[in-house]
Design a protein around this motif. Structure first.
Motif, PDB file in Angstrom:
ATOM      1  N   ARG A   1      27.436 -36.515 -58.487  1.00 17.00           N
ATOM      2  CA  ARG A   1      26.668 -35.727 -57.525  1.00 17.00           C
ATOM      3  C   ARG A   1      27.589 -34.789 -56.745  1.00 17.00           C
ATOM      4  NH1 ARG A   1      22.316 -39.715 -54.441  1.00 17.00           N
ATOM      5  NH2 ARG A   1      20.771 -39.796 -56.141  1.00 17.00           N
ATOM      6  N   ALA A   2      26.999 -33.759 -56.185  1.00 13.51           N
ATOM      7  CA  ALA A   2      27.755 -32.846 -55.339  1.00 13.51           C
ATOM      8  C   ALA A   2      28.014 -33.507 -53.996  1.00 13.51           C
ATOM      9  CB  ALA A   2      26.981 -31.550 -55.143  1.00 13.51           C
ATOM     10  N   ALA A   3      29.158 -33.195 -53.422  1.00 12.70           N
ATOM     11  CA  ALA A   3      29.513 -33.680 -52.093  1.00 12.70           C
ATOM     12  C   ALA A   3      30.370 -32.619 -51.423  1.00 12.70           C
ATOM     13  CB  ALA A   3      30.257 -35.008 -52.173  1.00 12.70           C
ATOM     14  N   LEU A   4      30.452 -32.682 -50.100  1.00 12.36           N
ATOM     15  CA  LEU A   4      31.246 -31.724 -49.350  1.00 12.36           C
ATOM     16  C   LEU A   4      32.591 -32.320 -48.988  1.00 12.36           C
ATOM     17  CD1 LEU A   4      28.564 -30.230 -46.911  1.00 12.36           C
ATOM     18  CD2 LEU A   4      29.147 -29.515 -49.247  1.00 12.36           C
ATOM     19  N   SER A   5      33.585 -31.436 -48.894  1.00 12.50           N
ATOM     20  CA  SER A   5      34.919 -31.883 -48.498  1.00 12.50           C
ATOM     21  C   SER A   5      34.961 -32.216 -47.007  1.00 12.50           C
ATOM     22  CB  SER A   5      35.956 -30.804 -48.818  1.00 12.50           C
ATOM     23  OG  SER A   5      35.652 -29.592 -48.117  1.00 12.50           O
ATOM     24  N   VAL A   6      34.207 -31.478 -46.204  1.00 16.77           N
ATOM     25  CA  VAL A   6      34.059 -31.742 -44.777  1.00 16.77           C
ATOM     26  C   VAL A   6      32.590 -31.522 -44.416  1.00 16.77           C
ATOM     27  CG1 VAL A   6      36.421 -31.138 -44.120  1.00 16.77           C
ATOM     28  CG2 VAL A   6      34.674 -29.346 -44.193  1.00 16.77           C
ATOM     29  N   SER A   7      32.114 -32.273 -43.443  1.00 18.57           N
ATOM     30  CA  SER A   7      30.727 -32.125 -43.002  1.00 18.57           C
ATOM     31  C   SER A   7      30.642 -32.525 -41.538  1.00 18.57           C
ATOM     32  CB  SER A   7      29.795 -33.007 -43.846  1.00 18.57           C
ATOM     33  OG  SER A   7      28.465 -32.972 -43.359  1.00 18.57           O
ATOM     34  N   PRO A   8      30.312 -31.574 -40.641  1.00 21.61           N
ATOM     35  CA  PRO A   8      29.975 -30.188 -40.952  1.00 21.61           C
ATOM     36  C   PRO A   8      31.206 -29.379 -41.325  1.00 21.61           C
ATOM     37  CG  PRO A   8      30.083 -30.466 -38.585  1.00 21.61           C
ATOM     38  CD  PRO A   8      30.256 -31.844 -39.183  1.00 21.61           C
TER      39      PRO A   8
END
Length: 609
Positions: free
Chosen positions: A433-440
């Motif tokens: 799945r897609a994921a973010l390196s930082v959030s926000p």
């Protein structure tokens, strides 16, 4: 109302091109001398007087209206003996500065003075000029004369075509064609008495005591009574601003909303300014007919629907009056049914426009979320990133930014540390799945596209165990663009170059998410400061990466902002292919009303990821 006309510049004339003159595109200067000029000789058949800069004497006419306030006082003079040329106006403004002229409506006078061209906002603003007589002296020859009949502005007298296409060049030298173009029609009536009947209100009353009506009641109407701006090709030619020359103590200016009407006759001289263009300076005001629609309320999301909203809260800071926080909170709770996620735009730092290096917005967001809780709403939490000081545009010192509110009882925020003003968020692939390196995290904050503009904020959420990516946006403003009523036609939209580059950056981010997971649920929301038919939105939706939900609404409902009488779409919510089935609603509770908590209407999207 105090006048906002502050800058006066002399006319600079350029030589007409011989080829254009030979082709009949330019008007031949009239032969009338300054000595025996009547008003139509002064006005001429183009936008610029053939007698500009010259002295005139004995110019006859009847006083039709007097402006006795502000720094641009004077009176309108109209010749009761018109010529047969529809292109030449029969009226002119006699400018007296801060001195109230000693004349009365109905006086017949003869005027001497200098013919000049006044450019509201300065010539560099690109707007049209107003032909005037300055340094004037006059003699009253009789009183209580009948006024010339007002020219009726109707669908048959106002052409649907707005302005000649002159390749972006100055249309001042072109001979007026009042039967072909609305801007030419209005210019041919400059200063003359005009009238509209039973005029629909298409722009609400402002704090400057002005509103917008349309002379074309059936043209491009919205579902709630406004005038829809749906393409660059049709700026809605019938739009006119209305102000009043009637003393406020005698007749308060009507407080009108879009959908209301001025019943009966509204009449007065036709003026032009840099805050709306052609304007009826009313000496007669129609009676307000209050039948506009009420503020809207959207439905509550079901248990299996994720509700995401976007709302431009217009320079919100702790210094903002508590009443505005309360109204915004009430709207979030009641009108928007307490969305699960809210993308906010124009959140200012903790001391508002004070320019002292403060960039945090915790106090601003706490004051808003406290007001929501008091209004009976959820205990919202927030996620945002403080910008670098004075790098994101907006009100100087305000450090506006986008931010998320979210209801932790309904949705989880995936907090991934490391995001700051300069660190770009990256897309990763984890467990398929897609994921973010930082959030926000901010999208490509070093990109020149975001110079002096708000950087978009990406957040990773989880709803019922499924990841959802939301991107909050506030693209650069339209500042610097030439107005629809500019003397350059078609007007230049220079600001859209930056928005198109911004759209490309966001499009690239979404493309990266979908490359990691083609079924990813992505919502791009916010104030994009551009239309659904603009290059920026075309770039953002290229390749079917995103769908602009406004295009799925009935045409008459595609708006959430009203500017100069045009109802238009500047705020948008877009979805990735996985969210093809969505329920989208623009909740009309601000833009059409004189009493506003913000100048934007909020929007709500309900999806089942």
């Amino acid at each position: 109302m105090p006048s906002r006309r502050t800058l006066r510049r002399p006319l600079t004339l350029s030589a007409a091109a011989a080829a254009a003159l030979a082709a009949g595109l330019l008007a031949v200067p009239q032969s009338a001398s300054a000595a025996d000029a009547r008003i139509h000789d002064i006005q001429g058949s183009t936008r610029i007087s053939p007698l500009a800069g010259k002295q005139v004497t004995g110019v006859p006419g009847v006083v039709t209206a007097v402006r006795s306030f502000g720094s641009a006082r004077g009176f309108w003079l109209q010749d009761p003996r018109p010529d047969r040329d529809a292109a030449t106006s029969e009226a002119i403004f006699v400018f007296t500065g801060k001195e109230t002229p000693d004349v009365a409506v109905g006086d017949a006078v003869e005027v001497a003075g200098t013919v000049s061209e006044y450019y509201p906002g300065g010539k560099d603003a690109g707007l049209q000029s107003v032909t005037e007589i300055t340094g004037a002296k006059w003699t009253v020859t009789s009183a209580k004369n009948r006024l010339p009949a007002a020219f009726r502005l109707t669908p048959s007298s106002v052409p649907n075509r707005y302005a000649p296409d002159h390749g972006g060049k100055d249309i001042e030298p072109l001979k007026l064609r009042p039967g072909s173009y609305a801007l030419d029609r209005y210019e041919s009536l400059e200063g003359m008495r005009v009238a509209v009947s039973d005029a629909p209100v298409v722009g609400p009353t402002t704090s400057y005591h002005e509103l917008w009506v349309t002379a074309e009641p059936k043209h491009q109407r919205t579902a709630r009574g406004g005038t829809l701006y749906s393409s660059y090709a049709d700026p809605n030619a019938g739009r006119l601003k209305v102000t009043s020359l009637i003393p406020f103590a005698e007749r308060p200016f009507p407080v009108a909303d879009v959908g209301d009407a001025l019943k009966g006759t509204t009449a007065g001289p036709l003026d032009y300014d840099n805050f709306g263009g052609y304007t009826i300076e009313a000496t007669d005001l129609g009676a307000l007919s209050d039948h506009g629609p009420k503020r809207e309320t959207t439905r509550k999301q079901s248990a299996d629907e994720l509700s995401v909203a976007t709302y431009n809260v217009e320079n919100l800071s702790p210094k903002t009056a508590q009443a505005k926080f309360d109204r915004l909170a009430e709207a979030l709770v009641k009108n928007l049914a307490s969305p699960d996620v809210v993308a906010l735009e124009e959140v200012q730092d903790d001391n508002g426009a004070t320019n002292d290096g403060v960039v945090s917005a915790g106090a601003t967001l706490k004051k808003l979320t406290d007001a929501v809780a008091k209004a009976g709403g959820p205990a919202y939490k927030w996620a945002q990133i403080d910008p670098a000081d004075d790098q994101d545009g907006g009100q100087p010192g305000g450090n506006i930014r986008v931010a998320f509110l979210y209801n932790p009882d309904r949705v989880s925020f995936t907090d991934i540390p490391g995001g700051d003003a300069t660190t770009p968020v990256k897309v990763e692939k984890k467990d398929g799945r897609a994921a973010l390196s930082v959030s926000p995290g901010r999208i490509d904050p070093g990109n020149a596209a975001w110079k002096d503009s708000r950087k978009p904020l990406a957040g990773q959420f989880s709803f019922r165990g499924k990841p959802v990516f939301v991107v909050a946006n506030h693209f650069n403003s339209k500042g610097g663009d030439q107005g629809l009523d500019s003397r350059f036609q078609p007007p230049a939209r220079t600001s859209e170059t930056q928005r198109t580059a911004q759209a490309e950056a966001v499009h690239g981010f979404v493309t990266d998410v979908l490359a990691a997971d083609p079924k990813a649920a992505v919502i791009v929301a916010g104030d994009l400061n551009d239309y659904q038919f603009s290059p920026a939105l075309k770039k953002l939706t290229a390749g079917g990466v995103l769908t602009d939900r406004v295009n799925r609404l009935p045409k008459a409902e595609r708006y959430g902002y009203v500017y100069n009488g045009n109802s238009q779409a500047l705020d948008h919510m877009l979805t990735s292919p996985a969210l093809a089935r969505a329920d989208y609603d623009i909740v009309h509770l601000n833009a059409e009303f004189a009493d506003q908590a913000s100048d934007h209407d909020p929007q709500v999207l309900r999806v089942k990821p």
